[in-house]
Design an enzyme around this catalytic site. Structure first.
Site, PDB file in Angstrom:
ATOM      1  N   GLU A 256       0.885  -1.169   0.000  1.00 12.41           N
ATOM      2  CA  GLU A 256       0.000   0.000   0.000  1.00 12.41           C
ATOM      3  C   GLU A 256       0.915   1.209   0.000  1.00 12.41           C
ATOM      4  O   GLU A 256       1.655   1.424   0.956  1.00 12.41           O
ATOM      5  CB  GLU A 256      -0.864   0.033   1.273  1.00 12.41           C
ATOM      6  CG  GLU A 256      -1.753  -1.180   1.467  1.00 12.41           C
ATOM      7  CD  GLU A 256      -2.941  -1.175   0.539  1.00 12.41           C
ATOM      8  OE1 GLU A 256      -3.250  -0.110  -0.024  1.00 12.41           O
ATOM      9  OE2 GLU A 256      -3.549  -2.241   0.368  1.00 12.41           O
ATOM     10  N   CYS A 295      -2.993   8.662   3.607  1.00 18.43           N
ATOM     11  CA  CYS A 295      -2.799   8.096   2.273  1.00 18.43           C
ATOM     12  C   CYS A 295      -3.994   8.398   1.385  1.00 18.43           C
ATOM     13  O   CYS A 295      -3.876   8.432   0.168  1.00 18.43           O
ATOM     14  CB  CYS A 295      -2.590   6.595   2.385  1.00 18.43           C
ATOM     15  SG  CYS A 295      -3.835   5.799   3.409  1.00 18.43           S
TER      16      CYS A 295
HETATM   17  P1  NAP Z   1       8.423   4.962   4.504  1.00 21.38           P
HETATM   18  O1  NAP Z   1       9.535   5.895   4.797  1.00 21.38           O
HETATM   19  O2  NAP Z   1       8.418   4.256   3.215  1.00 21.38           O
HETATM   20  O3  NAP Z   1       8.427   3.924   5.727  1.00 21.38           O
HETATM   21  C1  NAP Z   1       7.412   2.954   5.838  1.00 21.38           C
HETATM   22  C2  NAP Z   1       7.905   1.818   6.698  1.00 21.38           C
HETATM   23  O4  NAP Z   1       8.960   1.115   6.034  1.00 21.38           O
HETATM   24  C3  NAP Z   1       8.482   2.252   8.049  1.00 21.38           C
HETATM   25  O5  NAP Z   1       8.081   1.324   9.026  1.00 21.38           O
HETATM   26  C4  NAP Z   1       9.992   2.184   7.813  1.00 21.38           C
HETATM   27  O6  NAP Z   1      10.719   1.952   8.984  1.00 21.38           O
HETATM   28  C5  NAP Z   1      10.063   0.978   6.922  1.00 21.38           C
HETATM   29  N1  NAP Z   1      11.284   0.891   6.133  1.00 21.38           N
HETATM   30  C6  NAP Z   1      12.091   1.890   5.712  1.00 21.38           C
HETATM   31  N2  NAP Z   1      13.094   1.381   4.970  1.00 21.38           N
HETATM   32  C7  NAP Z   1      12.916   0.035   4.929  1.00 21.38           C
HETATM   33  C8  NAP Z   1      13.618  -1.038   4.315  1.00 21.38           C
HETATM   34  N3  NAP Z   1      14.699  -0.834   3.578  1.00 21.38           N
HETATM   35  N4  NAP Z   1      13.144  -2.286   4.492  1.00 21.38           N
HETATM   36  C9  NAP Z   1      12.036  -2.521   5.229  1.00 21.38           C
HETATM   37  N5  NAP Z   1      11.317  -1.536   5.829  1.00 21.38           N
HETATM   38  C10 NAP Z   1      11.758  -0.273   5.672  1.00 21.38           C
HETATM   39  O7  NAP Z   1       7.010   5.677   4.613  1.00 21.38           O
HETATM   40  P2  NAP Z   1       6.487   6.662   5.738  1.00 21.38           P
HETATM   41  O8  NAP Z   1       7.227   7.951   5.566  1.00 21.38           O
HETATM   42  O9  NAP Z   1       6.460   6.009   7.064  1.00 21.38           O
HETATM   43  O10 NAP Z   1       4.959   6.850   5.298  1.00 21.38           O
HETATM   44  C11 NAP Z   1       4.528   7.808   4.379  1.00 21.38           C
HETATM   45  C12 NAP Z   1       4.124   7.163   3.089  1.00 21.38           C
HETATM   46  O11 NAP Z   1       3.221   6.097   3.342  1.00 21.38           O
HETATM   47  C13 NAP Z   1       3.383   8.105   2.168  1.00 21.38           C
HETATM   48  O12 NAP Z   1       3.953   8.024   0.904  1.00 21.38           O
HETATM   49  C14 NAP Z   1       1.958   7.573   2.143  1.00 21.38           C
HETATM   50  O13 NAP Z   1       1.297   7.760   0.936  1.00 21.38           O
HETATM   51  C15 NAP Z   1       2.146   6.138   2.409  1.00 21.38           C
HETATM   52  N6  NAP Z   1       0.962   5.548   3.045  1.00 21.38           N
HETATM   53  C16 NAP Z   1       0.168   4.740   2.295  1.00 21.38           C
HETATM   54  C17 NAP Z   1      -0.959   4.158   2.852  1.00 21.38           C
HETATM   55  C18 NAP Z   1      -1.849   3.243   2.050  1.00 21.38           C
HETATM   56  O14 NAP Z   1      -2.715   2.613   2.629  1.00 21.38           O
HETATM   57  N7  NAP Z   1      -1.654   3.160   0.748  1.00 21.38           N
HETATM   58  C19 NAP Z   1      -1.272   4.405   4.189  1.00 21.38           C
HETATM   59  C20 NAP Z   1      -0.453   5.233   4.921  1.00 21.38           C
HETATM   60  C21 NAP Z   1       0.673   5.805   4.340  1.00 21.38           C
HETATM   61  P3  NAP Z   1      11.463   3.131   9.768  1.00 21.38           P
HETATM   62  O15 NAP Z   1      10.410   4.064  10.209  1.00 21.38           O
HETATM   63  O16 NAP Z   1      12.114   2.412  10.906  1.00 21.38           O
HETATM   64  O17 NAP Z   1      12.412   3.738   8.802  1.00 21.38           O
END
Ligand code: NAP
Length: 517
Positions: A256, A295
């Site tokens: 997602e 999101c």
């Molecule tokens: P993110 O930076 O991509 O991080 C998401 C998750 O992935 C965090 O738990 C992060 O951990 C983890 N992560 C980071 N690098 C990783 C790796 N190499 N391997 C495995 N896991 C890793 O996203 P975010 O900034 O938290 O969230 C914002 C984004 O989420 C926005 O783009 C939004 O659109 C999207 N979103 C989508 C939905 C949906 O339902 N489609 C819902 C909510 C949000 P750490 O925090 O420990 O780095």
């Protein structure tokens, strides 16, 4: 200093090594620290597979549903404590915190009720028995049964409670043990939630574990029966789904990700009409709730050129009255963005838009911020851009600006043009069609359907009935194609099936029916 703990193998464990500071994003004070360094990830996986999985699979759907109902009650009961951490660490207003916490409890409760309906079974039939070939003797039947692995959740920073609950409700009901990895920056709410769920002692040992910090080595140890459910940016989603270990073992991965959701207006909607009022309500709400870090927030308002001026006038009036600042003050309606990085990304997105599009409302850092120490806090004020001309429209479709920012995209009013613009989002979680002409509304809704996970329909007769597009519902699927990640969650039983294996059985009809019921 509060050190948050992971919960694995039946015990809370503080991480070792470099601890990551968690901040209050309104004041930049450090509120806690976390890491999962030193946690035995192999033992965590074994505990889930060897203890949690068998214990859950021994239960019927109704019994698993009962567990979910108890989890929902724990969350509802401890709502205030969870909202407090959401304000202090997530930068949400109390309303934004409630949205996350109540969403978590409501989703678990909805799946508790589904479990009750599924009753005493442990497997699910998929369709009827079908006869194969010309004779009347050979038959086939499909059956869903629990996968024998572990469900690993990687969640985004914006929904530490609901993001976990939507995944846990479906996986636990299917009979899979879960390991949750919340985003580190806002992990305090997730850590508190974990403490409450563990203290309630509802789930069998190994059914639920939580890791704070990096989990790449855990992902590399997953196998053929496991599932990964990821929510976050499309960049990280691509990294996760491309991990060689996941590809090699065919691990099921649900992603997602980002989404340029739209509100598309046409079909005779007039300023002042009920549909128009709903449009204003929804756009303002989706821009301001959780500071636009949803999101499902409306990133584009696609509106006939003739309606642009009245729309901007009314949006500016409403947004001008919105109070921005430290959400610890209950008057505040828009808090900060969750992290410094988030703030920098959103400001950079606005700077890109400024080069090509008109700023119709707002500034990146409002002068008046309520109860915020001078120069502190990761703020962005609500901003509205207008994208006219191909360069500006292309820029509006480049990247999701994950903050209180939307872009008005004027167009001709023709259904075909509206559809073409919605599609430029490249795959969305949700789009709302505002129309007071049945044919126009039907043409646009059906024309965009393959590009959108959920289409909300609004006309001037729907006053008091419709919900803002950002309200994700357990009965309807949440997810979207393309840029949105191509995943699908929730949707009643559809979300549970993600954690089940479907097998086709074939044999003499009498044998198939005798063995499978
Ligand atoms: P993110 O930076 O991509 O991080 C998401 C998750 O992935 C965090 O738990 C992060 O951990 C983890 N992560 C980071 N690098 C990783 C790796 N190499 N391997 C495995 N896991 C890793 O996203 P975010 O900034 O938290 O969230 C914002 C984004 O989420 C926005 O783009 C939004 O659109 C999207 N979103 C989508 C939905 C949906 O339902 N489609 C819902 C909510 C949000 P750490 O925090 O420990 O780095």
């Amino acid at each position: 200093m509060l050190t948050l703990t992971s919960y694995t193998c039946g015990a809370f464990q503080a991480g070792k090594g470099d601890l990551v500071p968690l901040l209050n994003p309104a004041t930049e004070e450090v509120v806690a620290q976390a890491s999962c360094g030193g946690v035995d990830l192999a033992a965590t996986l074994r505990f889930a597979r060897e203890q949690g999985g068998p214990a859950l699979r021994a239960l019927t759907f109704a019994q698993r549903g009962e567990l979910l109902g108890k989890l929902a009650a724990v969350i509802a009961d401890q709502r205030d404590a969870l909202i407090e951490t959401s304000v202090a660490n997530g930068g949400t207003t109390r309303g934004g915190g409630k949205f996350d916490i109540d969403g978590a409890a409501g989703t678990l409760q909805a799946y508790a009720e589904l479990g009750k309906k599924l009753g005493d079974a442990r497997e699910l039939a998929d369709g009827e028995t079908v006869m194969i070939g010309r004779g009347a003797k050979l038959a086939g039947r499909h059956l869903w049964s629990a996968r024998e692995g572990v469900a690993v959740f990687i969640n985004a920073f914006n929904f530490p409670a609901w993001g976990f609950a939507e995944k846990a409700a479906t996986a636990l009901l299917a009979g899979m043990p879960v390991i949750n990895k919340p985003a580190t920056a806002t992990a305090w709410t997730a850590a508190k939630l974990c403490e409450l769920l563990v203290a309630a002692n509802v789930l069998p040992a190994g059914a639920f574990q939580q890791l704070l910090g990096g989990v790449t080595p855990l992902l590399e140890a997953l196998g053929p029966q496991d599932v990964v459910a990821f929510t976050g940016s499309s960049g990280t989603g691509t990294t996760v789904r491309s991990l060689p270990a996941l590809l090699k073992h065919g691990v099921r991965v649900n992603v997602e990700a980002d989404s340029l959701n739209a509100a598309v207006v046409g079909g005779g909607v007039e300023p002042g009409s009920s549909a128009w009022q709903t449009l204003l309500r929804d756009v303002v709400r989706e821009m301001t709730e959780k500071s636009g870090q949803k999101c499902t927030a409306t990133r584009r308002v696609i509106v006939p050129e003739a309606l642009v001026a009245p729309l901007l006038e009314e949006l500016s009036d409403r947004l001008g009255a919105v109070r921005v600042g430290n959400p610890a003050n209950r008057e505040v309606e828009v808090g900060p963005l969750a992290t410094r990085q988030q703030r920098d990304d959103v400001h950079a997105g606005c700077a890109r838009m400024r080069k090509h599009a008109e700023v119709a409302f707002g500034v990146e850092r409002p002068e008046k911020l309520i109860d915020v120490p001078a120069g502190k806090g990761f703020f962005c004020g609500p901003m509205v851009f207008v994208a006219r001309g191909e360069t500006a429209v292309a820029e509006a479709h480049r990247d999701e600006i994950f903050g209180p920012v939307t872009t008005v995209v004027p167009y001709s009013g023709a259904a075909a043009d509206a559809i073409a613009l919605v599609r430029r989002g490249g795959g969305m979680l949700v789009t709302t069609v505002f129309s007071d002409e049945r044919e126009w509304g039907a043409q646009v809704a059906k024309g965009i359907a393959p590009w959108v996970g959920r289409v909300c329909l609004v006309d001037s007769k729907s006053e008091g009935i419709t919900l803002p597009a950002g309200m994700v519902l357990p009965d309807l699927i949440h997810g979207g194609p393309g840029r949105a990640g191509g995943g699908e969650e929730l949707g009643g039983i559809r979300g549970v099936q993600h954690y089940l294996a479907r097998t086709a059985f074939e044999g003499p009809r009498a044998l198939v029916e005798r063995l499978l019921g």
